[in-house]
Design an enzyme around this catalytic site. Structure first.
Site, mmCIF file in Angstrom:
data_model
loop_
_atom_site.group_PDB
_atom_site.id
_atom_site.type_symbol
_atom_site.label_atom_id
_atom_site.label_comp_id
_atom_site.label_asym_id
_atom_site.label_seq_id
_atom_site.Cartn_x
_atom_site.Cartn_y
_atom_site.Cartn_z
ATOM 1 C CB CYS A 1 -51.581 -54.761 -11.171
ATOM 2 S SG CYS A 1 -50.325 -53.675 -10.378
ATOM 3 C CB CYS B 1 -45.387 -54.147 -10.867
ATOM 4 S SG CYS B 1 -46.269 -53.080 -9.509
#
Lengths: 111, 200
Positions: free
Chosen positions: B104, B107
Site C-alpha cells: 500500500c 498508507c
C-alpha cells in the site's frame, strides 16, 4: 496429533495506546464520522510528511496525528482541547498513589 | 536497587490517548467497552491463519479456487472471514510464470479479516516506496530471489480494494489435507514476500 503452530506473527501493537488509537478510528468510522477513503487519505498525508521515518517507527504517532486532524476538520475537538485533557491526565497520574487505578478525578488541577 | 516511585508517570502518548478517549466518550462518539472489544478482535480473533485456510482450500478444491479467482470477496466471506478492510477483496495467484507482491503505497491498507493487522515493515516508507520502484531488490532482502524470466506483478492496495496472494502449492504435498497445507502458508507468502513453506 497436533500439528506445530506456525510462528506467531510479530505483535501489531507495541503499546496499549497504539491499539487504543487503532480501535478509536475503527469505532468512529463505524459511526459514520468519516469514510474509510477519507481516513486513508488523512493517514497517507501524515505518513508522507517530509520528516517521516523511513523505518516506520513513527507510524502509530502519525496515526494519532491524522486522527486529531480529522477530528478537528469535522469540528469534533481541537488539538488544544486534547492537549489540555492530556495534561489533566498526566497530573492525575502523578497524584495517584502507585498501585491505585488512575482516574481523571484525581487531577489536583493546575497550581 | 530500583528507585521507588510513589507516583505514576505516564508516557506522553499514553496520556494523549486517554485524553482522546475521554473527549470522544464525553461527546458520545465512542463507548470504551466497544473500544476494548475491537482491540480484542484484532489482537486475538483475526490473523493470517484465516488467510492460510483460504489458500489451502483453494489448493485442494478447484471449484473454490475458481470462485476465489472470480469473486474473492464472496468466496472469502463464505468461509466466515468478513469485516473491516475485507469488503472488496481480490485474490492474485502465483504461477510458475508470474509472482505477485502486495503493497500500500499511500498508507497501510491491508486485508485484515484474512491476514490480521500488517507487520511493521509493511507500514514503513522503505517498503512502501521500494516495493514499486525496486521490487526484485525488496524480495531479495526477504530472501526470495525470482528467476529473471518470472514476471513480477505489484498490486497497490487502496481503501477500496485489497489483495490476497495465493502462493503456489509446494511440491511433495500431494494428498495432504487442507488443514496440514494451511500450516505451510505464512503471512509473508500471502503478501508475496515469501513462498509457501516446502515440507521438510
Amino acid at each position: 496429533m497436533t500439528l506445530p503452530e506456525t510462528p506467531a506473527p510479530e505483535a501489531s501493537f507495541e503499546a496499549p495506546w497504539q491499539a487504543q488509537a487503532f480501535a478509536i478510528v475503527i469505532a468512529l468510522h463505524r459511526r459514520g464520522l468519516f469514510t474509510w477513503a477519507e481516513w486513508t487519505e488523512a493517514l497517507g498525508a501524515e505518513l508522507a510528511a517530509a520528516d517521516a521515518r523511513a523505518d516506520g517507527a513513527d507510524y502509530h504517532v502519525r496515526w494519532v496525528t491524522a486522527l486529531e486532524r480529522v477530528l478537528a476538520a469535522r469540528g469534533v475537538t481541537a488539538p488544544d482541547e486534547i492537549t489540555e485533557l492530556a495534561e489533566a491526565w498526566a497530573r492525575a497520574a502523578r497524584a495517584t498513589p502507585h498501585g491505585m487505578p488512575i482516574a481523571l478525578a484525581n487531577d489536583p488541577g493546575t497550581p | 536497587m530500583a528507585h521507588d516511585h510513589h507516583d505514576n508517570e505516564l508516557d506522553p502518548m499514553e496520556v494523549r490517548l486517554r485524553a482522546l478517549e475521554t473527549v470522544l466518550t464525553r461527546k458520545g462518539l465512542i463507548d470504551p467497552q466497544a473500544i476494548d472489544a475491537i482491540i480484542d478482535t484484532y489482537e486475538h480473533r483475526v490473523g493470517p491463519r484465516n488467510g492460510a485456510r483460504v489458500v489451502a482450500r483453494a489448493w485442494t478444491e478447484p471449484d473454490f479456487a475458481d470462485w476465489l479467482a472470480r469473486d474473492a470477496t464472496a468466496a472469502i466471506a463464505a468461509m466466515g472471514y468478513t469485516g473491516r478492510q475485507g469488503e472488496h477483496m481480490r485474490a492474485v495467484f502465483n504461477t510458475p510464470e508470474a509472482h505477485n507482491l502486495v503493497v500500500c503505497t499511500l498508507c497501510s491498507c491491508y486485508p485484515w479479516p484474512v491476514l490480521g493487522l500488517p507487520p511493521g515493515w509493511y507500514k514503513a516508507p522503505a517498503y512502501r516506496s521500494r516495493a514499486v520502484m525496486a521490487p526484485r531488490e525488496v524480495l531479495a532482502e526477504f530472501g526470495l530471489t525470482l528467476p529473471e524470466e518470472t514476471e513480477l506483478r505489484v498490486w497497490d492496495s487502496t481503501a477500496e480494494l485489497r489483495y490476497l496472494v495465493v502462493p503456489m502449492r509446494p511440491e511433495g504435498t500431494a494428498g495432504w489435507s487442507a488443514q496440514a497445507l494451511a500450516d505451510l502458508v505464512s503471512r509473508d507468502a500471502m503478501i508475496g514476500t515469501a513462498r509457501a513453506r516446502v515440507p521438510a
